[in-house]
Design an enzyme around this catalytic site. Structure first.
Site, PDB file in Angstrom:
ATOM      1  CG  ASP A  42      -2.127   0.783   1.143  1.00 38.10           C
ATOM      2  OD1 ASP A  42      -2.125   1.772   0.391  1.00 38.10           O
ATOM      3  OD2 ASP A  42      -3.118   0.428   1.788  1.00 38.10           O
ATOM      4  CG  ASP A  43      -0.241   4.722   0.391  1.00 34.43           C
ATOM      5  OD1 ASP A  43      -1.062   4.465  -0.513  1.00 34.43           O
ATOM      6  OD2 ASP A  43      -0.550   5.367   1.418  1.00 34.43           O
ATOM      7  CB  CYS A  80      -6.534   2.347  -1.383  1.00 34.73           C
ATOM      8  SG  CYS A  80      -7.001   0.837  -0.575  1.00 34.73           S
ATOM      9  NE  ARG A  84      -6.077  -1.714  -1.631  1.00 35.15           N
ATOM     10  CZ  ARG A  84      -5.115  -2.281  -0.899  1.00 35.15           C
ATOM     11  NH1 ARG A  84      -5.270  -3.499  -0.429  1.00 35.15           N
ATOM     12  NH2 ARG A  84      -3.993  -1.626  -0.640  1.00 35.15           N
ATOM     13  CE  LYS A 138      -6.267  -0.308   2.254  1.00 29.47           C
ATOM     14  NZ  LYS A 138      -5.479   0.919   2.071  1.00 29.47           N
ATOM     15  CG  HIS A 140     -10.209   0.697   1.925  1.00 28.67           C
ATOM     16  ND1 HIS A 140      -9.435   1.702   1.391  1.00 28.67           N
ATOM     17  CD2 HIS A 140     -11.181   1.317   2.648  1.00 28.67           C
ATOM     18  CE1 HIS A 140      -9.890   2.872   1.784  1.00 28.67           C
ATOM     19  NE2 HIS A 140     -10.954   2.668   2.548  1.00 28.67           N
ATOM     20  CG  HIS A 233      -1.983   3.459   4.192  1.00 27.12           C
ATOM     21  ND1 HIS A 233      -2.252   4.237   5.301  1.00 27.12           N
ATOM     22  CD2 HIS A 233      -2.817   3.886   3.221  1.00 27.12           C
ATOM     23  CE1 HIS A 233      -3.222   5.087   5.007  1.00 27.12           C
ATOM     24  NE2 HIS A 233      -3.578   4.898   3.743  1.00 27.12           N
ATOM     25  CG  ASP A 339      -2.569   0.712  -2.967  1.00 29.52           C
ATOM     26  OD1 ASP A 339      -1.485   1.312  -2.947  1.00 29.52           O
ATOM     27  OD2 ASP A 339      -3.393   0.778  -2.029  1.00 29.52           O
ATOM     28  CG  ASN A 340      -2.005   4.368  -4.124  1.00 28.55           C
ATOM     29  OD1 ASN A 340      -3.101   4.041  -3.662  1.00 28.55           O
ATOM     30  ND2 ASN A 340      -0.972   4.635  -3.358  1.00 28.55           N
ATOM     31  CE  LYS A 400      -3.427   7.094  -1.102  1.00 29.20           C
ATOM     32  NZ  LYS A 400      -3.281   6.680   0.303  1.00 29.20           N
TER      33      LYS A 400
END
Length: 762
Positions: A42-43, A80, A84, A138, A140, A233, A339-340, A400
């Site tokens: 993540d991130d 995010c 996904r 995760k 989300h 993240h 994811d980004n 992001k």
């Protein structure tokens, strides 16, 4: 008497005279079907792993890259939940209702945060074809108002086709004390931070156990494991021993680190020779102009981030080693991605507690310096300064939430020893996250069905990457791909990419400092020729206005086809279109002991003012323990007894307001609690209908206490404490008959608060 003939599809049990229905065999994948593991960080920025140019130690991720393929023109959606949704459906994110975050669903079709039945997710298709389907980490993808213990559960992981789930539902989690879900219910972590617990370690331990249990039961049955970590993240949480090797490592600053990383990227071929490195933008501070204290603080932020990444890599290594020991690695298709792009939500200065942004509380170098020794520990909820996000996306622009390449181009690694002959090679086709579902289905020998449960399936936007596994010159899966996030827009078509300069809302420093348009009518489209401009460094819009116009028109055509329109960044439009909760949020609620934490989204709205009263019995030995608690020291409140005296402590993103009764509570039955007066900005402590003590708030009452969600505990606390005078669970030693929260009419929610909370929680 002759036997009675049986109808087709039945048989007679011998001697019992019963008719037995013959069932067709359960579906089974082919004998050589691979196990599949998708790891999502993540991130994570384009340049932050060793395989993509970083000097941060990621040996296990690098091992996957060395044994497989790296894709250097792989794209995601810039946020995010949308990424996904695209990964698990093979469709563009607006086309499945995920144009923004699940935390702010609105009634426009492209933004309702509800994946339609016409886009059956990958785990459902794999399960129907005979795969075991496991999700750990995760999620989300569950809309707001559906994340409490009441569900509904059809948009929790099991509702989307996973057979097992262990992880968290919201956009981030406290890695020391997360809000965990197992399958369809909330649970407590198996240990606490005092025991050395860390979420990333727990996720991998659980994933290994799930795999082992599945293989023990059905050794020949393949599985799909979806493993999206909470890392990288914020909060950047990691034990000090992982940070210590990086002490002093980033003292040269983000500019020099970026230049050295870029040189290594070009030397290793992950970035093409001839790529121009865009200059430092004016909103990124010049390292040479910073004070010694500023440099020390900023360098420490990156040291913690690097330790966090190396720790995460070690957990991936545990999983890879486990598969190797069990003999499953060769026929496991690993896909590793982010994811980004890297996140700039720490703003210009970074923060020891990201909830401060949501609460509109400023940080300072002095405050950050005072907390530097605790950075990354349980007392903090930190995010680094955006200079490191800029460097982490080297050589790309922005980060992001923006559809510049810094937001949408992410690392992708494919590793499958039995299915990919190439080792350590780079693939440069334009690829997209929607391509991953078709890739997995083809690798597993499964065709996407035309209908699922009688519902006709909408077209899949992605195309399999499997032709590129063996052929570096295989055609790209697509010629055209649109992007949109919070009004930032871009489009790739053939050799060209056009990108707007739109600046989104929600991150205060960006609103104040970033150069660009704040109005769709004044957006400027830049134009880049991708074959010789890997990093969007040379704007050719003035030389090719016809191409710009054609790409803008094509963007609108793609936007219309994918439910992107209408564009709206006035924010007021989103407020009026918010999907309401299915049941009204109560103004008055009664809670009894014996249940689990009450999810914060199910509580009355507190920020406009409320009274909380507990009906209790105090034992002869005196009052002790927690009456109720919500959140922790990074944001939350606790009503408890300290040395027999009723005490309220409320952490507003780390700033503490505290009030204590002057006398101990006597034995017997009492009505005790506190009142928050939003007009007077005051806490008043209540005993049997009387105010016994009061204290003014030091600032605004928080709109949200915890980005990762929290719950109201009755008679105990969980996780981390709100203040250091007790240690959870610190159960109340007397009797609690009930706790009642009664709200007064408060001000309407401001959408800026909603947006800020959602963005920093993603």
């Amino acid at each position: 008497m002759p036997p009675v003939p049986l109808s087709p599809g039945t048989s007679r049990s011998r001697g019992l005279g019963r008719t037995v229905r013959e069932y067709s065999a359960a579906p089974r994948p082919g004998r050589d079907a691979p196990d599949v593991i998708v790891i999502v960080l993540d991130d994570l920025g384009f340049a932050q792993t060793g395989a993509f140019g970083s000097d941060i130690a990621t040996p296990h991720i690098d091992r996957l890259a060395a044994g497989g393929l790296r894709y250097n023109r792989f794209h995601v959606t810039a946020m995010c939940s949308p990424t996904r949704a695209s990964l698990l459906t093979g469709r563009n994110h607006h086309a499945v209702g995920m144009g923004f975050l699940v935390d702010l669903p609105i009634t426009y079709p492209g933004y309702d945060a509800r994946i339609p039945r016409s886009a059956a997710p990958l785990p459902r298709l794999l399960r129907d074809a005979g795969y075991s389907t496991l999700a750990v980490g995760k999620w989300h993808l569950t809309p707001r108002w559906e994340r409490s213990a009441s569900g509904p559960f059809d948009r929790w992981p099991l509702g989307y086709g996973f057979e097992r789930f262990y992880g968290f539902l919201q956009g981030d989690a406290n890695h020391w004390a997360p809000q965990l879900v197992c399958d369809n219910h909330y649970i407590e972590p198996p240990a606490g931070p005092q025991d050395g617990y860390h979420l990333s370690e727990d996720l991998v331990t659980t994933a290994q156990r799930m795999i082992l249990d599945q293989k023990h039961a059905t050794p020949d049955k393949p599985y799909f494991l979806y493993l999206p970590f909470g890392a990288m993240h914020s909060p950047h949480h990691v034990a000090p021993e992982w940070v210590e090797p990086y002490r002093g490592h980033f003292d040269q600053g983000w500019e020099q680190w970026r230049e050295e990383t870029f040189a290594w990227q070009v030397a290793t071929g992950i970035v093409p020779a001839g790529t121009e490195l865009p200059p430092r933008p004016p909103w990124i501070p010049d390292w040479k102009t910073l004070t010694a204290d500023e440099r020390r603080v900023f360098a420490r932020m990156q040291e913690v981030y690097a330790g966090f990444l190396t720790h995460t890599d070690a957990q991936i290594g545990r999983l890879v080693d486990f598969l190797e020991r069990t003999g499953r690695l060769d026929n496991t298709l690993f896909l590793f991605l982010s994811d980004n792009g890297a996140s700039a939500e720490g703003g210009q200065l970074g923060t020891p507690n990201e909830h401060r942004f949501t609460s509109r509380m400023d940080d300072s170098t002095a405050r950050n310096l005072a907390l530097l020794d605790h950075w990354g520990g349980p007392d903090t909820y930190p995010h680094y300064a955006w200079g490191w996000a800029w460097a982490g996306n080297t050589p790309l622009r922005l980060w992001k939430r923006y559809t510049w390449l810094g937001g949408t181009r992410a690392p992708l690694i494919a590793h499958w020893p039995r299915g990919i002959a190439a080792r350590g090679q780079i693939r440069s086709q334009i690829t997209h996250v929607t391509d991953l579902m078709p890739t997995i289905l083809q690798a597993c020998g499964i065709e996407a069905p035309d209908t699922v449960d009688g519902v006709e399936q909408q077209p899949v936007d992605g195309r399999s990457l499997q032709p590129t596994f063996d052929d570096p010159h295989a055609p790209a899966p697509r010629q055209t791909q649109y992007f949109e996030m919070l009004g930032s827009r871009s489009i790739i078509h053939g050799d060209w990419k056009a990108t707007t300069d739109h600046v989104s809302h929600g991150v205060q420093d960006e609103e104040r400092l970033l150069l660009g348009s704040r109005d769709f009518a004044t957006d400027h489209w830049s134009l880049f020729h991708l074959p010789d401009d890997f990093a969007e460094a040379r704007d050719l819009a003035d030389q090719h206005p016809v191409i710009v116009a054609e790409l803008e028109n094509l963007w609108f055509a793609e936007a219309e086809r994918n439910q992107v329109l209408p564009l709206d960044d006035t924010l007021q439009g989103r407020l009026t279109a918010l999907v309401p909760p299915p049941y009204d949020i109560p103004r008055r609620a009664r809670y009894l002991p014996g249940g689990g934490p009450v999810h914060d989204e199910a509580l009355p709205l507190l920020f406009g003012g409320f009274t909380l009263v507990a009906d209790i019995d105090v034992p002869e030995a005196g009052a002790d323990g927690v009456l109720c608690a919500l959140g922790d020291r990074t944001g939350g409140f606790v009503l408890h007894s300290v040395a027999g005296r009723l005490t309220l402590a409320c952490s507003r993103a780390g700033d503490m307001d505290r009030v204590t009764a002057p006398e101990p509570l006597p034995a017997g039955r009492h009505h005790v609690g506190f009142r928050f007066d939003a007009q007077a900005k005051e806490f008043a402590l209540l005993q049997n209908g009387h105010t016994v003590a009061a204290v003014p708030l030091g600032g605004d009452f928080p709109f949200v206490f915890q980005h990762g969600g929290t719950g109201l505990c009755i008679g105990y606390d969980r996780g981390l404490p709100v203040e250091d005078t007790y240690r959870p669970p610190h159960q109340w030693t007397g009797t609690i008959h009930e706790v009642v929260i009664d709200t007064v009419p408060g001000p309407a929610r401001e959408l800026s608060d909603e947006i800020r909370s959602a963005l920093h929680g993603d």
